[in-house]
Scaffold this motif. Structure first.
Motif, mmCIF file in Angstrom:
data_model
loop_
_atom_site.group_PDB
_atom_site.id
_atom_site.type_symbol
_atom_site.label_atom_id
_atom_site.label_comp_id
_atom_site.label_asym_id
_atom_site.label_seq_id
_atom_site.Cartn_x
_atom_site.Cartn_y
_atom_site.Cartn_z
ATOM 1 N N ASP A 62 43.953 -8.579 -56.607
ATOM 2 C CA ASP A 62 44.509 -7.558 -55.696
ATOM 3 C C ASP A 62 43.754 -6.238 -55.802
ATOM 4 N N LEU A 63 43.274 -5.966 -57.028
ATOM 5 C CA LEU A 63 42.606 -4.679 -57.237
ATOM 6 C C LEU A 63 41.335 -4.545 -56.404
ATOM 7 N N VAL A 65 40.791 -5.999 -53.389
ATOM 8 C CA VAL A 65 40.979 -6.200 -51.954
ATOM 9 C C VAL A 65 40.325 -5.043 -51.226
ATOM 10 N N GLY A 66 39.490 -5.332 -50.284
ATOM 11 C CA GLY A 66 38.860 -4.284 -49.473
ATOM 12 C C GLY A 66 37.574 -3.759 -50.073
ATOM 13 N N ILE A 67 37.262 -4.158 -51.277
ATOM 14 C CA ILE A 67 36.057 -3.636 -51.935
ATOM 15 C C ILE A 67 34.969 -4.717 -51.910
ATOM 16 N N SER A 71 29.157 -5.049 -56.201
ATOM 17 C CA SER A 71 28.863 -3.808 -56.939
ATOM 18 C C SER A 71 29.708 -3.710 -58.204
ATOM 19 N N GLU A 73 32.167 -1.836 -60.640
ATOM 20 C CA GLU A 73 33.300 -0.944 -60.322
ATOM 21 C C GLU A 73 34.003 -0.503 -61.588
ATOM 22 N N GLU A 74 34.626 0.651 -61.493
ATOM 23 C CA GLU A 74 35.437 1.140 -62.611
ATOM 24 C C GLU A 74 36.766 1.639 -62.057
ATOM 25 N N LEU A 75 37.853 1.077 -62.561
ATOM 26 C CA LEU A 75 39.184 1.516 -62.114
ATOM 27 C C LEU A 75 39.992 1.942 -63.347
ATOM 28 N N PRO A 76 40.090 3.232 -63.601
ATOM 29 C CA PRO A 76 40.821 3.671 -64.793
ATOM 30 C C PRO A 76 42.340 3.646 -64.575
ATOM 31 N N PHE A 77 43.053 3.505 -65.651
ATOM 32 C CA PHE A 77 44.518 3.599 -65.646
ATOM 33 C C PHE A 77 45.172 2.807 -64.518
ATOM 34 N N VAL A 78 44.976 1.520 -64.583
ATOM 35 C CA VAL A 78 45.627 0.671 -63.588
ATOM 36 C C VAL A 78 46.834 0.005 -64.238
ATOM 37 N N GLU A 79 48.008 0.222 -63.622
ATOM 38 C CA GLU A 79 49.194 -0.449 -64.146
ATOM 39 C C GLU A 79 49.376 -1.725 -63.349
ATOM 40 N N VAL B 40 47.259 4.487 -61.382
ATOM 41 C CA VAL B 40 47.711 3.769 -60.195
ATOM 42 C C VAL B 40 48.517 2.539 -60.608
ATOM 43 N N TRP B 60 48.969 0.281 -53.392
ATOM 44 C CA TRP B 60 48.415 1.128 -54.445
ATOM 45 C C TRP B 60 49.235 2.406 -54.515
ATOM 46 N N GLY B 78 38.107 1.248 -49.898
ATOM 47 C CA GLY B 78 38.417 -0.054 -49.305
ATOM 48 C C GLY B 78 39.811 -0.174 -48.728
ATOM 49 N N HIS B 80 42.862 -0.297 -46.309
ATOM 50 C CA HIS B 80 43.002 -0.575 -44.879
ATOM 51 C C HIS B 80 44.019 0.351 -44.230
#
Lengths: 504, 166
Positions: A62-63, A65-67, A71, A73-79, B40, B60, B78, B80
């Motif tokens: 899910d994280l 989606v749309g990306i 490439s 990627e870095e996604l900090p602090f994801v709950e 998030v 999100w 990304g 929508h």
């Protein structure tokens, strides 16, 4: 960038423990289609069931989606859906990619606490400023309402003052003419007594209204004079006996004058009290009797008004003395003012009242009123000397005063307006000035002030229809020596005139 | 998973109720205890659409902020659709939501946008007036929502789902 392999073994071990173990590193090797190829690291901590990795993989999927997939990627602090907070890194590698999950729970908690406090403080600040704004608005509305109430109150006071004047002036004239009639004919004449009785009743009714309306404007002034208790008793009897007897009630009136000392009371207020009590007694009694008993012991007047009427329930005994109280006595038809006025008058006269009552058996009001001392001593009529100016725009009043003061031996000069009286008084100061307050053109107050300002030392008596304490104080402030109210009580007027002239 | 998945970012000032709207929509729960979001939270729900394939909305829930920083902008990548959230009892939060929309436009020029003005259950304390809402409706879909009662919440997300292709 530091060369990890070049680090001393102990430092490498320390950093390995710190980064790999404390961060609960989990590395997932994935194909482009998200097929799991390999799992390295702390799977348990991340609740990854290697046999069934679906739930965690779905969350991670899910994280992205749309990306775009190609490439890093870095996604900090994801709950994630399982509640774990992680730092997520995607590293693209050939035809697949690695997902690296680092524990962010402790770091999130460390950030959350101050952030929570800051946000709560900002929200509370907003609420506080709204509350302050709301309070300011309430205050402004209250001030506005208070201003309106004050305006209404001022209007009410002005209306009462006007009514007072409007009522008292014709009544003064009527009483004056009645006095003339009494002098010419016998005062005991039945028609004249009936006239006096009705006028007195009308006066008391008007006084009741004015007394109520006066309200917080201050109690009315007391004008104590020696009164004839027998005549008072007779007047009350002749006023209420016919009303009682018309309902088949017995009416008993008695006077026990144990002392020969003169009884000095404000006669108008005393009559007002008796008439209100007797009117209630007659109104609420259907059979039996009404009893009025007066006893004067030289210092106090004891009054008892007793009836065999419907009585007042104990729970209503306190409330009957409140204005517009009509619920206490079944079948009430009055305005509900009488007893409240009685109580107020008694307070003004520094007396007290007690009520005994029993339902269906009757009520008994017991009053005790202290007599007042009167400064002036009775004297022979026609013995006074000196010039008196009478200033009033009502010709009936000036005529009455001319007659009354002339009868005392004084030389009376009348004026219909204040400015000519002022000129005359400045030219030839009179021994006594009797002046009305409310007059067109120069007012009585302005005239008194101008006279005193010019050094006038003669006596000044203000005679006004305005019976408020404020009006009296205002008159005394501008220089009057005495303040009397209309309708004119001639005995009181004479006593005051003698007193003022005796002072020189 | 049936149907397509779409990324929807909740954007708005802190304390406006973004987390609560997601909790109401996804789990039908509500707590009036305020707990600030760090980073998030990602959740998802499948939404049925009349006569069309259902869609999965990946929600999100981004920490509340009044300006878009680098990290915030990274989270938006990304997306929508944006669900802008404002608190009707704080007019400033509406300005913030619109401000965030302006800032995100360069990153997401074609994202679908819906505005939720939350806390409808406290409408008697709203600073946002009906005339403002009327005016806003001329430029974007606006829903008055209440995470507490659930009013308008499903409608707001349904409007997002309806606007997503295919």
């Amino acid at each position: 960038m530091i060369d990890f392999d070049a680090l001393p073994a102990r430092v490498r071990d320390f950093l390995r423990e710190l980064l790999l173990e404390r961060a609960h590193v989990l590395v997932l090797g994935l194909g482009k289609d998200w097929s799991l190829r390999e799992v390295l690291g702390d799977a348990d901590w991340h609740e990854l069931d290697i046999a069934q990795p679906g739930a965690l993989l779905a969350s991670l999927h899910d994280l992205f989606v749309g990306i775009e997939p190609g490439s890093d990627e870095e996604l900090p602090f994801v709950e994630l859906a399982n509640g774990r907070s992680v730092h997520v890194h995607r590293l693209v590698d050939g035809d697949g990619f690695f997902l690296i999950l680092l524990d962010a729970q402790a770091a999130r908690d460390a950030q959350r606490n101050p952030q929570q406090l800051a946000n709560e403080a900002a929200l509370a600040g907003h609420e506080k400023s709204k509350a302050i704004q709301s309070l300011k608005q309430i205050r402004s509305e209250l001030e506005h309402q208070q201003a309106r109430l004050e305006e209404a109150n001022n209007l009410k006071n002005a209306l009462i003052a006007t009514m007072s004047h409007e009522f008292r002036t014709p009544l003064a004239s009527a009483f004056g003419q009645l006095r003339e009639l009494e002098l010419r004919r016998s005062a005991g004449d039945a028609e004249i007594r009936a006239l006096r009785r009705s006028l007195s009743h009308l006066f008391v009714l008007a006084e009741n209204l004015l007394e109520y309306g006066r309200g917080e404007a201050g109690g009315g002034l007391l004008h104590p004079v020696p009164i004839d208790l027998r005549a008072l008793l007779d007047d009350c009897s002749s006023m209420f006996r016919p009303l009682a007897e018309a309902k088949g009630l017995a009416f008993h009136a008695s006077l026990d004058a144990a002392s020969s000392a003169p009884a000095c009371f404000d006669e108008v207020k005393l009559r007002q009290i008796l008439i209100n009590l007797l009117a209630n007694a007659v109104r609420y009694t259907q059979r039996g009797e009404i009893v009025l008993a007066l006893r004067w012991d030289g210092e106090r007047l004891h009054i008892e008004v007793r009836d065999t009427g419907i009585g007042i329930a104990s729970e209503f005994r306190a409330s009957v003395f409140r204005p517009f109280n009509r619920g206490a006595q079944t079948g009430s038809r009055g305005a509900g003012l009488g007893l409240s006025i009685v109580q107020r008058l008694i307070e003004q006269m520094r007396g007290r009242i007690e009520l005994d009552s029993e339902i269906a058996r009757g009520s008994c009001f017991r009053l005790e009123l202290p007599g007042a001392a009167l400064a002036a001593a009775p004297a022979t009529r026609g013995d006074l000397q000196g010039r008196v100016f009478v200033v009033d725009d009502d010709p009936d009043i000036t005529q009455l005063l001319e007659h009354a003061l002339g009868g005392l031996g004084l030389e009376v000069q009348c004026f219909a307006e204040a400015s000519s009286a002022l000129d005359a008084a400045l030219a030839q100061p009179p021994a006594l000035l009797v002046v009305d307050m409310q007059m067109p053109g120069l007012s009585g107050g302005e005239m008194v002030f101008a006279l005193r300002a010019s050094g006038h030392r003669g006596a000044i008596l203000v005679l006004s229809a305005n019976a408020t304490v404020e009006a009296r104080d205002a008159a005394l402030r501008v220089g009057a020596d005495r303040y009397l109210t209309k309708p004119i009580d001639f005995a009181h007027l004479e006593a005051s005139v003698r007193d003022l002239l005796a002072r020189g | 998973m049936s149907g397509s998945a779409f990324k929807v970012c909740m954007l708005g000032d802190f304390g406006v109720g973004k987390t609560s709207l997601v909790a109401r929509f996804v789990r039908s729960t509500f707590s009036d205890k305020y707990l600030t979001t760090i980073g998030v939270k990602v959740d998802s729900k499948e939404v049925l659409r009349a006569g069309r394939e259902p869609v999965k909305l990946v929600l999100w829930d981004i920490a509340g902020r009044n300006a878009l920083d680098t990290v915030g902008a990274n989270y938006l990548r990304g997306a929508h659709a944006l669900l802008l959230v404002a608190d009707g009892t704080r007019e400033a939060s509406l300005a913030t939501a619109l401000d965030l929309l302006m800032q995100s436009r360069s990153l997401l020029p074609s994202a679908q946008v819906v505005l939720a003005i939350n806390k409808q259950d406290l409408v008697e304390r709203w600073e946002v007036g009906p005339a403002t809402v009327r005016q806003l409706r001329q430029s974007l879909p606006v829903f008055e929502t209440s995470a507490a009662s659930g009013a308008g919440v499903a409608d707001a997300f349904a409007a997002i789902a309806a606007g997503l292709a295919p």
